[in-house]
Scaffold this motif. Structure first.
Motif, mmCIF file in Angstrom:
data_model
loop_
_atom_site.group_PDB
_atom_site.id
_atom_site.type_symbol
_atom_site.label_atom_id
_atom_site.label_comp_id
_atom_site.label_asym_id
_atom_site.label_seq_id
_atom_site.Cartn_x
_atom_site.Cartn_y
_atom_site.Cartn_z
ATOM 1 N N GLU A 126 0.862 -1.188 0.000
ATOM 2 C CA GLU A 126 0.000 0.000 0.000
ATOM 3 C C GLU A 126 0.892 1.229 0.000
ATOM 4 N N LEU A 127 0.409 2.289 -0.615
ATOM 5 C CA LEU A 127 1.177 3.535 -0.611
ATOM 6 C C LEU A 127 0.591 4.454 0.466
ATOM 7 N N ILE A 128 1.427 4.810 1.417
ATOM 8 C CA ILE A 128 0.962 5.662 2.524
ATOM 9 C C ILE A 128 1.379 7.100 2.235
ATOM 10 N N THR A 129 0.425 7.975 2.286
ATOM 11 C CA THR A 129 0.689 9.370 1.926
ATOM 12 C C THR A 129 -0.008 10.311 2.906
ATOM 13 N N LYS A 130 0.573 11.490 3.060
ATOM 14 C CA LYS A 130 0.012 12.444 4.029
ATOM 15 C C LYS A 130 -0.714 13.572 3.292
ATOM 16 N N VAL A 131 -1.775 14.068 3.892
ATOM 17 C CA VAL A 131 -2.498 15.193 3.293
ATOM 18 C C VAL A 131 -1.718 16.480 3.583
ATOM 19 N N LEU A 132 -1.400 17.182 2.497
ATOM 20 C CA LEU A 132 -0.677 18.453 2.667
ATOM 21 C C LEU A 132 -1.639 19.634 2.766
ATOM 22 N N TYR A 133 -2.587 19.680 1.821
ATOM 23 C CA TYR A 133 -3.485 20.837 1.758
ATOM 24 C C TYR A 133 -4.894 20.417 1.357
ATOM 25 N N ARG A 134 -5.833 21.279 1.683
ATOM 26 C CA ARG A 134 -7.232 21.171 1.237
ATOM 27 C C ARG A 134 -7.566 22.490 0.585
ATOM 28 N N LYS A 135 -8.074 22.457 -0.602
ATOM 29 C CA LYS A 135 -8.562 23.708 -1.193
ATOM 30 C C LYS A 135 -9.662 23.418 -2.193
ATOM 31 N N ASP A 136 -10.460 24.447 -2.466
ATOM 32 C CA ASP A 136 -11.544 24.296 -3.434
ATOM 33 C C ASP A 136 -11.232 25.132 -4.667
ATOM 34 N N THR A 137 -11.546 24.590 -5.832
ATOM 35 C CA THR A 137 -11.355 25.394 -7.051
ATOM 36 C C THR A 137 -12.584 26.298 -7.239
ATOM 37 N N ALA A 138 -12.446 27.258 -8.145
ATOM 38 C CA ALA A 138 -13.559 28.170 -8.416
ATOM 39 C C ALA A 138 -14.760 27.411 -8.961
ATOM 40 N N THR A 139 -14.480 26.240 -9.554
ATOM 41 C CA THR A 139 -15.573 25.458 -10.136
ATOM 42 C C THR A 139 -16.187 24.490 -9.130
ATOM 43 N N GLY A 140 -15.666 24.498 -7.915
ATOM 44 C CA GLY A 140 -16.265 23.655 -6.874
ATOM 45 C C GLY A 140 -15.590 22.306 -6.676
ATOM 46 N N ARG A 141 -14.454 22.078 -7.342
ATOM 47 C CA ARG A 141 -13.715 20.817 -7.071
ATOM 48 C C ARG A 141 -13.105 20.931 -5.695
ATOM 49 N N ARG A 142 -13.389 19.944 -4.857
ATOM 50 C CA ARG A 142 -12.864 19.970 -3.483
ATOM 51 C C ARG A 142 -11.601 19.118 -3.456
ATOM 52 N N LEU A 143 -10.466 19.784 -3.439
ATOM 53 C CA LEU A 143 -9.203 19.067 -3.595
ATOM 54 C C LEU A 143 -8.587 18.669 -2.259
ATOM 55 N N VAL A 144 -8.115 17.430 -2.225
ATOM 56 C CA VAL A 144 -7.226 16.990 -1.156
ATOM 57 C C VAL A 144 -5.873 16.786 -1.843
ATOM 58 N N ILE A 145 -4.885 17.555 -1.438
ATOM 59 C CA ILE A 145 -3.562 17.462 -2.068
ATOM 60 C C ILE A 145 -2.658 16.648 -1.147
ATOM 61 N N VAL A 146 -2.218 15.487 -1.659
ATOM 62 C CA VAL A 146 -1.417 14.585 -0.823
ATOM 63 C C VAL A 146 0.056 14.664 -1.236
ATOM 64 N N ASP A 147 0.941 14.140 -0.371
ATOM 65 C CA ASP A 147 2.373 14.289 -0.690
ATOM 66 C C ASP A 147 2.919 13.200 -1.600
ATOM 67 N N ALA A 148 2.069 12.274 -2.048
ATOM 68 C CA ALA A 148 2.472 11.332 -3.111
ATOM 69 C C ALA A 148 1.995 11.901 -4.438
ATOM 70 N N SER A 149 2.357 11.242 -5.497
ATOM 71 C CA SER A 149 1.919 11.690 -6.821
ATOM 72 C C SER A 149 2.140 10.560 -7.810
ATOM 73 N N MET A 150 1.972 10.892 -9.080
ATOM 74 C CA MET A 150 2.226 9.905 -10.135
ATOM 75 C C MET A 150 3.671 9.412 -10.115
ATOM 76 N N THR A 151 4.554 10.112 -9.423
ATOM 77 C CA THR A 151 5.948 9.638 -9.386
ATOM 78 C C THR A 151 6.094 8.432 -8.463
ATOM 79 N N GLU A 152 5.185 8.248 -7.542
ATOM 80 C CA GLU A 152 5.217 7.051 -6.678
ATOM 81 C C GLU A 152 4.297 5.958 -7.200
#
Ligand code: LLP
Length: 386
Positions: free
Chosen positions: A275-301
């Motif tokens: 399993e890939l364990i990742t931490k939540v870095l930020y929460r933000k909403d886009t102007a269009t209403g996408r509720r983003l959870v930005i984690v410290d992993a990415s496509m590189t992992e």
């Protein structure tokens, strides 16, 4: 798999990292080895799925051979202590130096994917004064009913030699003095969940084998590849894949005389233990209403969701919130497609929460990259945190 108790012990580790449940790996190996022994099937582990040295050590202890797709994979297997006589090597674009290395090491078979490759191997072997054991990778033209990105046995695929070509050129192939055609090889695709595909595979392999034998090939082994899928949707329901069912299908339907039957499983052996364990870095909403959870992993992992649109179950390991919300879980890479899940319901998630991205043991770490100069993720093993 990760229990809440174990996950509490993960807090001090630098994220993102891969967590490996070594007991689950052992259970999976117990299952495949036991089920295969009933029919005397030979099992190779497709090392491309995960090269982790601790994982390889356990797999070696269970006596599996290795399936490789490059010279460096052959080297990795040998350095991990696997007997070269249990190693097979396929790949459409083997370089001369890779072929030379495989010949030097005396591996079980080089599985050849074109007529030209056979000619090249024959030439290299001649300069080395050797006769090389090879398999013919035949393209059987089968739809494995999986994601098109990971099917490999349809007529237009780059993999294997077309069945018709093999029959047409049978005499020429057998005239090559420095090649011993020892067997036949197929691999039709990955993440196969519809098991009747394996029955269809058998029907085709029976015909192909019979006709190749009529053409004079001896064929000591028939290698039907890997491909058995895992349950990405609900991994807890099926932590160990159903090897016994696949083997029963093959045993009942494959009629290739007394020839050795080989398999090359990757995903089904290591997929669920990681399993890939990742931490939540930020929460933000886009102007269009996408509720983003930005984690410290990415496509590189873990690139599977971005490359194939693959689904991986994601759980918040730390949130104790009752309230659930829908989020788009995205990574840190400088790419808009760096999305783990566009619409995922999680308990209310905040900065610092730990998420697990499940069923990531296969084609996770082995496909990791250093894009954006990200560090490669580390590994934590259940054996070390009891
Ligand atoms: N044998 C050969 C010749 C192969 O090409 C492969 C996988 C295997 C065996 C093992 O297949 P498995 O049992 O793992 O399905 N990166 C993709 C999968 C690519 C598979 C490539 N070949 C993914 O993440 O889904």
């Amino acid at each position: 798999m990760l229990s809440r108790q174990v996950s509490e012990k993960l807090a001090g580790h630098e994220t993102p990292f891969y967590f490996y449940d070594m007991d689950l790996l052992r259970q999976t190996l117990d299952s495949v080895v036991w089920a295969a022994s009933k029919y005397n099937f030979k099992i190779h582990y497709a090392i491309k799925a995960n090269y982790d040295p601790r994982i390889l050590e356990v797999i070696r202890e269970y006596g599996l051979g290795i399936d490789c797709a490059s010279g460096n994979e052959v080297r990795c297997a040998i350095e991990a202590g696997f007997d070269p006589k249990t190693i097979v090597y396929a790949g459409v674009g083997k370089k001369d130096k890779e072929i030379r290395y495989a010949i030097e090491q005396g591996i079980f078979a080089i599985n050849c994917e074109s007529l030209q490759e056979l000619e090249v191997i024959d030439g290299i072997a001649a300069t080395m004064g050797k006769v090389v054991d090879c398999g013919l990778r035949v393209n059987p033209d089968i739809d494995p009913k999986t994601n098109h990105c990971i099917d490999t046995g349809q007529a237009d695929s780059k993999f294997g030699i077309s069945y018709e070509k093999v029959l047409e050129q049978a005499e020429w192939i057998q005239s090559l003095k420095n090649i011993n055609i020892k067997g036949m090889h197929l691999h039709i695709g990955s993440q196969i969940r519809e098991l009747h595909v394996f029955q269809y595979l058998c029907d085709k392999v029976n015909v192909i084998t019979e006709n190749l034998v009529k053409k004079g090939f001896k064929l000591d082994f028939v290698d039907v590849g890997g491909g058995l899928g895992i349950n990405y949707d609900m991994p807890e329901n099926e932590p160990v894949p159903n090897f016994a069912s696949v083997f029963a299908i093959i045993n009942d339907n494959l009629h290739v005389g007394g020839r050795e039957i080989h398999f090359e499983f990757g995903r089904s052996i290591v997929g669920e233990c990681g399993e890939l364990i990742t931490k939540v870095l930020y929460r933000k909403d886009t102007a269009t209403g996408r509720r983003l959870v930005i984690v410290d992993a990415s496509m590189t992992e873990l690139i599977r969701p971005m490359l194939y649109g693959s689904y991986h179950d994601i759980e918040n390991l730390t949130s104790k919130e009752e309230k659930h919300e829908k989020y788009a879980v995205v990574g840190t890479a400088c790419e808009s497609t760096d999305i783990f899940n566009e619409s995922l319901t999680l308990p209310k998630t905040v900065r610092g929460d730990l998420l697990t991205i499940k069923s990531a043991g296969a084609y996770g770490m082995s496909m990791a990259s250093r894009y954006n100069l990200h560090d490669l993720p580390g590994a934590v093993y259940s054996d070390d945190i009891r």
